[in-house]
Motif scaffolding. Structure first.
Motif, mmCIF file in Angstrom:
data_model
loop_
_atom_site.group_PDB
_atom_site.id
_atom_site.type_symbol
_atom_site.label_atom_id
_atom_site.label_comp_id
_atom_site.label_asym_id
_atom_site.label_seq_id
_atom_site.Cartn_x
_atom_site.Cartn_y
_atom_site.Cartn_z
ATOM 1 N N UNK A 92 0.848 -1.187 0.000
ATOM 2 C CA UNK A 92 0.000 0.000 0.000
ATOM 3 C C UNK A 92 0.887 1.242 0.000
ATOM 4 N N UNK A 93 0.676 2.173 -0.955
ATOM 5 C CA UNK A 93 1.428 3.422 -0.895
ATOM 6 C C UNK A 93 0.993 4.262 0.295
ATOM 7 N N UNK A 94 1.933 5.048 0.796
ATOM 8 C CA UNK A 94 1.692 5.912 1.948
ATOM 9 C C UNK A 94 2.590 7.134 1.798
ATOM 10 N N UNK A 95 2.054 8.312 2.038
ATOM 11 C CA UNK A 95 2.854 9.524 1.911
ATOM 12 C C UNK A 95 2.963 10.241 3.253
ATOM 13 N N UNK A 96 4.060 11.000 3.394
ATOM 14 C CA UNK A 96 4.234 11.914 4.523
ATOM 15 C C UNK A 96 4.726 13.223 3.927
ATOM 16 N N UNK A 97 3.974 14.316 4.140
ATOM 17 C CA UNK A 97 4.382 15.621 3.622
ATOM 18 C C UNK A 97 5.067 16.431 4.715
ATOM 19 N N UNK A 98 6.001 17.283 4.277
ATOM 20 C CA UNK A 98 6.766 18.123 5.188
ATOM 21 C C UNK A 98 6.675 19.575 4.741
ATOM 22 N N UNK A 99 6.652 20.467 5.712
ATOM 23 C CA UNK A 99 6.686 21.901 5.428
ATOM 24 C C UNK A 99 8.094 22.271 4.949
ATOM 25 N N UNK A 100 8.260 23.520 4.528
ATOM 26 C CA UNK A 100 9.583 23.987 4.121
ATOM 27 C C UNK A 100 10.562 23.997 5.293
ATOM 28 N N UNK A 101 10.038 23.969 6.519
ATOM 29 C CA UNK A 101 10.878 23.892 7.713
ATOM 30 C C UNK A 101 11.213 22.448 8.098
ATOM 31 N N UNK A 102 10.718 21.460 7.331
ATOM 32 C CA UNK A 102 11.019 20.057 7.606
ATOM 33 C C UNK A 102 10.171 19.424 8.683
ATOM 34 N N UNK A 103 8.955 19.939 8.881
ATOM 35 C CA UNK A 103 8.029 19.390 9.873
ATOM 36 C C UNK A 103 6.879 18.676 9.173
ATOM 37 N N UNK A 104 6.401 17.579 9.769
ATOM 38 C CA UNK A 104 5.290 16.827 9.182
ATOM 39 C C UNK A 104 4.066 17.715 9.095
ATOM 40 N N UNK A 105 3.479 17.714 7.898
ATOM 41 C CA UNK A 105 2.279 18.515 7.631
ATOM 42 C C UNK A 105 1.059 17.625 7.413
ATOM 43 N N UNK A 106 1.294 16.422 6.903
ATOM 44 C CA UNK A 106 0.193 15.505 6.642
ATOM 45 C C UNK A 106 0.712 14.137 6.258
ATOM 46 N N UNK A 107 -0.201 13.165 6.202
ATOM 47 C CA UNK A 107 0.144 11.791 5.837
ATOM 48 C C UNK A 107 -1.116 11.085 5.403
ATOM 49 N N UNK A 108 -0.951 10.020 4.633
ATOM 50 C CA UNK A 108 -2.134 9.291 4.203
ATOM 51 C C UNK A 108 -1.835 8.138 3.271
ATOM 52 N N UNK A 109 -2.886 7.434 2.896
ATOM 53 C CA UNK A 109 -2.789 6.207 2.112
ATOM 54 C C UNK A 109 -2.920 6.461 0.614
ATOM 55 N N UNK A 110 -1.946 7.123 0.057
ATOM 56 C CA UNK A 110 -1.836 7.335 -1.387
ATOM 57 C C UNK A 110 -0.419 7.799 -1.653
ATOM 58 N N UNK A 111 -0.074 8.001 -2.898
ATOM 59 C CA UNK A 111 1.259 8.497 -3.221
ATOM 60 C C UNK A 111 1.298 10.015 -3.063
ATOM 61 N N UNK A 112 2.499 10.554 -3.008
ATOM 62 C CA UNK A 112 2.659 12.011 -2.953
ATOM 63 C C UNK A 112 2.024 12.656 -4.178
ATOM 64 N N UNK A 113 2.202 12.021 -5.325
ATOM 65 C CA UNK A 113 1.661 12.564 -6.560
ATOM 66 C C UNK A 113 0.138 12.609 -6.537
ATOM 67 N N UNK A 114 -0.500 11.559 -6.035
ATOM 68 C CA UNK A 114 -1.957 11.555 -5.913
ATOM 69 C C UNK A 114 -2.417 12.620 -4.936
ATOM 70 N N UNK A 115 -1.703 12.758 -3.835
ATOM 71 C CA UNK A 115 -2.043 13.773 -2.839
ATOM 72 C C UNK A 115 -1.942 15.177 -3.447
#
Length: 110
Positions: A80-103
């Motif tokens: 299962x793909x899973x993404x974790x997004x980070x702010x420009x400061x390198x902090x977690x902003x979000x996560x979920x069950x799809x690819x970064x591209x889908x997000x």
């Protein structure tokens, strides 16, 4: 009852045919994976890498500043793909069950 509910949710997700929507059954399947269970908004990228290891890929966010890590979760041979997004400061902003591209595609549509 729990299995019945998951079956209904899985069927509903399959009927919609939309690969960019998160499937609630994925959370039930992968909820004990460290990335899903332990990563929280505001954590640093280094903390996430300690928990989840190196990502499959890292992409530059095209909608907001920052980056996004793609991971592949694997439970009992099911991937299962899973993404974790980070702010420009390198902090977690979000996560979920799809690819970064889908997000990112979903964010563009909003």
């Amino acid at each position: 009852m729990y299995k019945h509910t998951l079956a209904i949710l899985g069927l509903a997700a399959a009927v919609t045919g939309c690969s960019t929507m998160e499937n609630p059954a994925d959370y039930a399947t992968y909820r004990h994976e460290p990335l899903v269970q332990d990563v929280r908004d505001g954590m640093t990228k280094d903390e996430v890498l300690t928990i989840g290891g190196p990502p499959s890929s890292e992409v530059q966010n095209t909608v907001t500043a920052g980056t996004c890590n793609n991971y592949i979760l694997n439970v009992d041979g099911k991937e299962q793909p899973y993404y974790v997004t980070f702010t420009s400061e390198g902090r977690v902003e979000g996560k979920g069950f799809m690819t970064c591209e889908q997000h990112q595609d979903n964010k563009r549509r909003l």
